[in-house]
Write a protein that holds these residues in place. Sequence first.
Motif, PDB file in Angstrom:
ATOM      1  N   ASP A 280      20.406  -0.310  -5.940  1.00  0.00           N
ATOM      2  CA  ASP A 280      19.801   0.928  -6.318  1.00  0.00           C
ATOM      3  C   ASP A 280      18.274   0.817  -7.001  1.00  0.00           C
ATOM      4  O   ASP A 280      17.397   1.771  -6.910  1.00  0.00           O
ATOM      5  CB  ASP A 280      20.472   2.014  -7.128  1.00  0.00           C
ATOM      6  N   LEU A 281      18.108  -0.329  -7.581  1.00  0.00           N
ATOM      7  CA  LEU A 281      16.987  -0.713  -8.069  1.00  0.00           C
ATOM      8  C   LEU A 281      16.062  -0.695  -7.009  1.00  0.00           C
ATOM      9  O   LEU A 281      16.251  -1.184  -5.720  1.00  0.00           O
ATOM     10  CB  LEU A 281      17.003  -1.917  -8.840  1.00  0.00           C
ATOM     11  N   PRO A 282      14.442  -0.892  -7.295  1.00  0.00           N
ATOM     12  CA  PRO A 282      13.506  -0.813  -6.230  1.00  0.00           C
ATOM     13  C   PRO A 282      13.402  -2.480  -5.483  1.00  0.00           C
ATOM     14  O   PRO A 282      13.709  -3.128  -6.517  1.00  0.00           O
ATOM     15  CB  PRO A 282      12.118  -0.895  -7.065  1.00  0.00           C
ATOM     16  N   SER A 283      13.185  -2.308  -4.265  1.00  0.00           N
ATOM     17  CA  SER A 283      13.204  -3.525  -3.679  1.00  0.00           C
ATOM     18  C   SER A 283      11.898  -4.357  -3.965  1.00  0.00           C
ATOM     19  O   SER A 283      10.995  -3.639  -4.445  1.00  0.00           O
ATOM     20  CB  SER A 283      13.222  -3.440  -2.082  1.00  0.00           C
ATOM     21  N   LYS A 284      11.850  -5.651  -3.561  1.00  0.00           N
ATOM     22  CA  LYS A 284      10.459  -6.084  -3.725  1.00  0.00           C
ATOM     23  C   LYS A 284       9.138  -5.537  -3.001  1.00  0.00           C
ATOM     24  O   LYS A 284       8.326  -5.312  -3.766  1.00  0.00           O
ATOM     25  CB  LYS A 284      10.714  -7.670  -3.098  1.00  0.00           C
ATOM     26  N   ASP A 285       9.502  -5.092  -1.961  1.00  0.00           N
ATOM     27  CA  ASP A 285       8.125  -4.189  -1.220  1.00  0.00           C
ATOM     28  C   ASP A 285       8.140  -3.068  -2.028  1.00  0.00           C
ATOM     29  O   ASP A 285       6.662  -2.717  -2.007  1.00  0.00           O
ATOM     30  CB  ASP A 285       8.858  -4.076   0.387  1.00  0.00           C
ATOM     31  N   GLU A 286       9.220  -2.321  -2.276  1.00  0.00           N
ATOM     32  CA  GLU A 286       8.686  -1.167  -3.098  1.00  0.00           C
ATOM     33  C   GLU A 286       7.913  -1.461  -4.521  1.00  0.00           C
ATOM     34  O   GLU A 286       7.137  -0.570  -4.722  1.00  0.00           O
ATOM     35  CB  GLU A 286      10.153  -0.348  -3.395  1.00  0.00           C
ATOM     36  N   LEU A 287       8.448  -2.479  -5.043  1.00  0.00           N
ATOM     37  CA  LEU A 287       7.733  -2.730  -6.378  1.00  0.00           C
ATOM     38  C   LEU A 287       6.220  -3.127  -6.331  1.00  0.00           C
ATOM     39  O   LEU A 287       5.252  -2.747  -6.833  1.00  0.00           O
ATOM     40  CB  LEU A 287       8.445  -3.793  -7.081  1.00  0.00           C
ATOM     41  N   ILE A 288       6.039  -4.071  -4.949  1.00  0.00           N
ATOM     42  CA  ILE A 288       4.592  -4.308  -4.660  1.00  0.00           C
ATOM     43  C   ILE A 288       3.840  -2.836  -4.484  1.00  0.00           C
ATOM     44  O   ILE A 288       2.757  -2.952  -4.922  1.00  0.00           O
ATOM     45  CB  ILE A 288       4.610  -5.293  -3.694  1.00  0.00           C
ATOM     46  N   ALA A 289       4.384  -2.205  -3.643  1.00  0.00           N
ATOM     47  CA  ALA A 289       3.690  -0.747  -3.392  1.00  0.00           C
ATOM     48  C   ALA A 289       3.294   0.012  -4.416  1.00  0.00           C
ATOM     49  O   ALA A 289       2.265   0.458  -4.752  1.00  0.00           O
ATOM     50  CB  ALA A 289       4.591  -0.042  -2.351  1.00  0.00           C
ATOM     51  N   ARG A 290       4.307   0.004  -5.428  1.00  0.00           N
ATOM     52  CA  ARG A 290       3.928   0.758  -6.800  1.00  0.00           C
ATOM     53  C   ARG A 290       2.914   0.332  -7.680  1.00  0.00           C
ATOM     54  O   ARG A 290       2.278   0.987  -8.002  1.00  0.00           O
ATOM     55  CB  ARG A 290       5.300   0.853  -7.467  1.00  0.00           C
ATOM     56  N   ILE A 291       3.054  -1.130  -7.621  1.00  0.00           N
ATOM     57  CA  ILE A 291       1.776  -1.781  -8.521  1.00  0.00           C
ATOM     58  C   ILE A 291       0.465  -1.778  -8.105  1.00  0.00           C
ATOM     59  O   ILE A 291      -0.320  -1.368  -8.700  1.00  0.00           O
ATOM     60  CB  ILE A 291       2.293  -3.487  -8.508  1.00  0.00           C
ATOM     61  N   ALA A 292       0.442  -1.967  -6.484  1.00  0.00           N
ATOM     62  CA  ALA A 292      -0.610  -1.891  -5.801  1.00  0.00           C
ATOM     63  C   ALA A 292      -1.275  -0.433  -5.931  1.00  0.00           C
ATOM     64  O   ALA A 292      -2.538  -0.231  -6.199  1.00  0.00           O
ATOM     65  CB  ALA A 292      -0.652  -2.074  -4.188  1.00  0.00           C
ATOM     66  N   GLY A 293      -0.441   0.540  -5.893  1.00  0.00           N
ATOM     67  CA  GLY A 293      -0.756   1.952  -6.067  1.00  0.00           C
ATOM     68  C   GLY A 293      -1.196   2.245  -7.405  1.00  0.00           C
ATOM     69  O   GLY A 293      -2.372   2.881  -7.523  1.00  0.00           O
ATOM     70  N   GLY A 294      -0.540   1.556  -8.343  1.00  0.00           N
ATOM     71  CA  GLY A 294      -1.077   1.641  -9.739  1.00  0.00           C
ATOM     72  C   GLY A 294      -2.353   1.144 -10.030  1.00  0.00           C
ATOM     73  O   GLY A 294      -3.385   1.558 -10.753  1.00  0.00           O
ATOM     74  N   ILE A 295      -2.635  -0.060  -9.578  1.00  0.00           N
ATOM     75  CA  ILE A 295      -3.991  -0.773  -9.580  1.00  0.00           C
ATOM     76  C   ILE A 295      -5.048  -0.153  -8.881  1.00  0.00           C
ATOM     77  O   ILE A 295      -6.275   0.193  -9.434  1.00  0.00           O
ATOM     78  CB  ILE A 295      -3.888  -2.275  -8.996  1.00  0.00           C
ATOM     79  N   ASN A 296      -4.925   0.545  -7.705  1.00  0.00           N
ATOM     80  CA  ASN A 296      -5.758   1.319  -7.027  1.00  0.00           C
ATOM     81  C   ASN A 296      -6.242   2.431  -7.780  1.00  0.00           C
ATOM     82  O   ASN A 296      -7.161   3.049  -7.817  1.00  0.00           O
ATOM     83  CB  ASN A 296      -5.216   1.582  -5.614  1.00  0.00           C
TER      84      ASN A 296
END
Length: 226
Positions: A179-195
């Motif tokens: 149920d934890l975020p997958s690798k792709d989901e984490l990358i998307a969240r981090i990228a969204g935060g940086i942007n």
Amino acid sequence: IVKNTVLATMVKTACLLATAGTVAAFTSNSAIDRPTRVSQSALFGGASGYATSPAGKEARVADLKERIDASQMVFTCPAGGLTVAETQSLRRSLPEGSTVSVVKNTLMSRALEGTDYDVASELAKGPNMWFFIEDDIGGTIKAFNSFAKDFDKKESHAIRGGAMEGTVYDAAGVKAIGDLPSKDELIARIAGGINAVPTKLARVVKAPNSKLARAIKLATEENSSE
């Protein structure tokens, strides 16, 4: 009389040859038409021929040890009952770096010895499929759960348990990890935060009553006066 005897013999011989030919033809066709059955062990890289020899088993254990050492997590579910198409679909659904194999319990137990996953030997009971996850743990568990749902395998192929970082988890524990975020989901969240950082910073700087805005204005005025 002789002619009649010879003729009778020839007729009898011809009948026997015709019967033999017919039987051979049906026997040959049945052999050709017989469907070939492929075992689950073969579909998932099971053992046959050399692989069942002592040398083959040693090679299999060595290969499993390499995959275990490269894994961040392993988990297992019942084997069997999957068609070729279902097996191929399961393989294709897994993220890069994740693999699945049907492994005999004796070989898996030997492969687990001396590794960080030796605690998982208690899961080596019954016919098992083992999943080896090198990278994307959440994504792999989610992919398997989706496969089980889509192909109606949630009951027959429920996750039995898994192991990670020297700890063995039951089915509920593996589900919680999935149920934890997958690798792709984490990358998307981090990228969204940086942007979002430049936009948020711009809003703060432009805010007339913010401390940062007043500090920048003060520094600008001091530089101008010099």
